[in-house]
Every structure is written in C-alpha cells, then in structure tokens.
Design a protein around this motif. Structure first.
Motif, PDB file in Angstrom:
ATOM      1  N   LEU A   4       0.856  -1.177   0.000  1.00  0.00           N
ATOM      2  CA  LEU A   4       0.000   0.000   0.000  1.00  0.00           C
ATOM      3  C   LEU A   4       0.898   1.235   0.000  1.00  0.00           C
ATOM      4  O   LEU A   4       1.759   1.386   0.869  1.00  0.00           O
ATOM      5  N   GLU A   5       0.700   2.091  -0.992  1.00  0.00           N
ATOM      6  CA  GLU A   5       1.454   3.331  -1.055  1.00  0.00           C
ATOM      7  C   GLU A   5       0.710   4.410  -0.260  1.00  0.00           C
ATOM      8  O   GLU A   5      -0.466   4.689  -0.522  1.00  0.00           O
ATOM      9  N   VAL A   6       1.389   4.982   0.730  1.00  0.00           N
ATOM     10  CA  VAL A   6       0.835   6.069   1.521  1.00  0.00           C
ATOM     11  C   VAL A   6       1.826   7.226   1.479  1.00  0.00           C
ATOM     12  O   VAL A   6       2.946   7.084   0.978  1.00  0.00           O
ATOM     13  N   GLU A   7       1.433   8.356   1.988  1.00  0.00           N
ATOM     14  CA  GLU A   7       2.317   9.511   1.975  1.00  0.00           C
ATOM     15  C   GLU A   7       3.604   9.192   2.734  1.00  0.00           C
ATOM     16  O   GLU A   7       3.587   8.889   3.925  1.00  0.00           O
ATOM     17  N   ALA A  75      -1.315   5.391  13.168  1.00  0.00           N
ATOM     18  CA  ALA A  75      -2.778   5.275  13.226  1.00  0.00           C
ATOM     19  C   ALA A  75      -3.400   5.604  11.872  1.00  0.00           C
ATOM     20  O   ALA A  75      -4.334   4.922  11.419  1.00  0.00           O
ATOM     21  N   ASP A  76      -2.893   6.641  11.219  1.00  0.00           N
ATOM     22  CA  ASP A  76      -3.398   6.993   9.889  1.00  0.00           C
ATOM     23  C   ASP A  76      -3.117   5.876   8.884  1.00  0.00           C
ATOM     24  O   ASP A  76      -3.967   5.549   8.042  1.00  0.00           O
ATOM     25  N   ASP A  77      -1.909   5.289   8.963  1.00  0.00           N
ATOM     26  CA  ASP A  77      -1.565   4.189   8.060  1.00  0.00           C
ATOM     27  C   ASP A  77      -2.513   3.010   8.260  1.00  0.00           C
ATOM     28  O   ASP A  77      -2.949   2.373   7.293  1.00  0.00           O
ATOM     29  N   ALA A  78      -2.837   2.714   9.525  1.00  0.00           N
ATOM     30  CA  ALA A  78      -3.756   1.612   9.815  1.00  0.00           C
ATOM     31  C   ALA A  78      -5.127   1.879   9.212  1.00  0.00           C
ATOM     32  O   ALA A  78      -5.755   0.976   8.627  1.00  0.00           O
ATOM     33  N   GLN A  79      -5.605   3.112   9.340  1.00  0.00           N
ATOM     34  CA  GLN A  79      -6.897   3.465   8.748  1.00  0.00           C
ATOM     35  C   GLN A  79      -6.872   3.266   7.235  1.00  0.00           C
ATOM     36  O   GLN A  79      -7.790   2.669   6.651  1.00  0.00           O
TER      37      GLN A  79
END
Length: 276
Positions: A4-7, A75-79
């Motif tokens: 998963l690509e996230v910021e 927490a944001d990554d988990a969401q």
C-alpha cells in the motif's frame, strides 16, 4: 506480496483467510511476520491483515518524515490499510483491530482518531505509562530514559538486557531479546535501532485521551497475559478496563504470548472474539 502506497512510505502486508477483516498491529518488532503463527488459526474465521509498520522490515520510507508524529502516522496508516483492503475485497471500510504492546497504543489512537473504521479494539497490554498515577508514571519515564541512555552509550543489546530485566522475566524476556538480537541479521538490527531511537520513549510517554476512549468503550476489549499477573506492565490495561467498566480478559502466556504459546493464544483470542 501486496503493498500500500501512503504519503512518505510503502507498506507491505499479507492477507490470510476470508471473512470479516481483522487487523493485527505489532509492537516493538514492527513487522507483521511475528503474527504468522496466530494468523493461520485466526484466518479460519477472519480475513487477517498482517503489515509492517512504517520504518520496519520490508516497509520503505520516501522523502522527509515526521518522526515526532510517528504515532499519529501509524494510526493513519492503519486506517488507510483497512480502507484499502476493504475496498479491494468489496467490503465496508471497517475492521476488528488487535494491537499488542506499542501496537496497542497505535490501536488506541486509531480508535480515537478514526472510530468509524474500528468495529472492535482488542488492546493487549499497551504500555501507556501516562495513564498511571504520577509516581508510577515518573518511574516508568525514568526507566525508559535510563534504557535509552544505555542504548546510546553501550548499544542495543545492552539496552535490551536492561529493558527485559525491568519489565519482563522468563520466557517473555528470552523471546523479546531474541526478537531484537541484531546478530541474527541486518533486518532485525535495523528494526531494533529504529525502535530504540523513535519508539521506546515516544509511544509509552504519549498522552492518552482517556475520555475519548470511554466514549468508544463499547468497542474496547482490554487484554492481558495470564502470566503477566497484575504487575506494572498491566497497570495501564487495568486503568483502561476500569474506565470503560469492563474486566481484563486474559490470554495464555505473558506480554508476548502470541510467540511463546501461539496455539493457546490464538484459541483464546478466537474465544474472546466470539463472545464480543
């Protein structure tokens, strides 16, 4: 293996089984591989998501990072991971979440900041020292600062000896030391250094919005190991349980029962999930 690509990061994850989503959030090791022994039995009922948290193992960091906000980013990554897997599977963007140790602190904050994506939050021995009475809070902060000082002066293995000596004993201590033994490979060495530098003090000493947890109390299941007793490591769990007016559910083993007694831990966790 999907990513998963996230910021600012690439997060690898593994999926096991089918059914409702169950996200497992690791503690100090930061890598989803630690949950593989319990993921298989849990996957008979759930779609189990194991992931490498930002900065650990197979994850990759891109560009500037906000290391003073790692807990918020976790927490944001988990969401985002829950939303991504749910969308891919054609499900609603929500999951049962199990977090252990500092991973339980991530789960707490996920529940507070993104409650809509959490159907149930199983919190296994979060070391949230800021929930303790002032004297114990200060003792915990002093111990963590002492261990960090040893890490900077003598290296991670000496610091790990101090850490396990202060917080755990027996099979738990041996499992935790092995997990951080950098002589076993470069990945473990990198994980160990990353944890000591950016997580050892930041996560346990972060402020907990207990009022916000109480508002979501119906979703919370406080967990502790049978062998952990009611010692200082379980103190924050007892505080949370009292605040949400629930008993502490017990699982086989101690702080790392999912390693020392994986079969019993998985069976116990399934029973608790069935009750809730």
């Amino acid at each position: 293996m999907p990513n998963l690509e996230v910021e600012g990061a690439t997060l690898p994850y593994d999926l096991f089984g089918t059914g409702p989503l169950l996200l497992l959030i690791p503690g100090a090791q930061g890598c989803g591989e630690v949950f593989r022994p319990i993921a298989r039995p849990l996957s008979t009922t759930y779609t189990v998501i194991c992931w490498d948290r930002r900065g650990y193992s197979r994850s990759r960091l891109h560009g500037a990072q906000q290391f003073d906000r790692r807990l918020e980013r976790d927490a944001d990554d988990a969401q985002l991971l829950i939303q991504h897997v749910a969308k891919t599977a054609g499900r609603s963007p929500e999951a049962v979440v199990f977090g252990t140790s500092s991973g339980a602190i991530v789960a707490q904050n996920l529940l507070v900041w993104h409650p809509e994506c959490v159907t149930l939050a199983l919190l296994h021995e979060p070391p949230s020292f800021t929930l303790l009475p002032d004297v114990h809070r200060e003792q915990g902060a002093g111990l963590l600062n002492h261990i960090y000082g040893i890490y900077r002066a003598q290296g991670p293995m000496a610091a790990m000896e101090a850490f396990t000596g202060g917080l755990s004993k027996g099979a738990d201590a041996e499992a935790m030391k092995q997990a951080m033994d950098h002589s076993r490979g470069d990945e473990i060495r990198a994980n160990s250094l990353f944890w000591f530098e950016f997580e050892l003090r930041q996560y346990p000493l972060s402020e907990v919005d207990l009022g916000a947890l109480v508002k979501e109390g119906a979703k919370i299941v406080p967990l502790a190991g049978i062998k952990s007793g009611d010692g200082p490591g379980v103190g924050p769990t007892i505080v949370i349980a009292a605040a949400v007016q629930k008993d502490v559910a017990r699982l086989p083993g101690g702080h790392v029962g999912y390693v020392t007694d994986a079969e019993g831990f998985a069976s116990g966790l399934l029973r608790i999930l069935q009750r809730n």
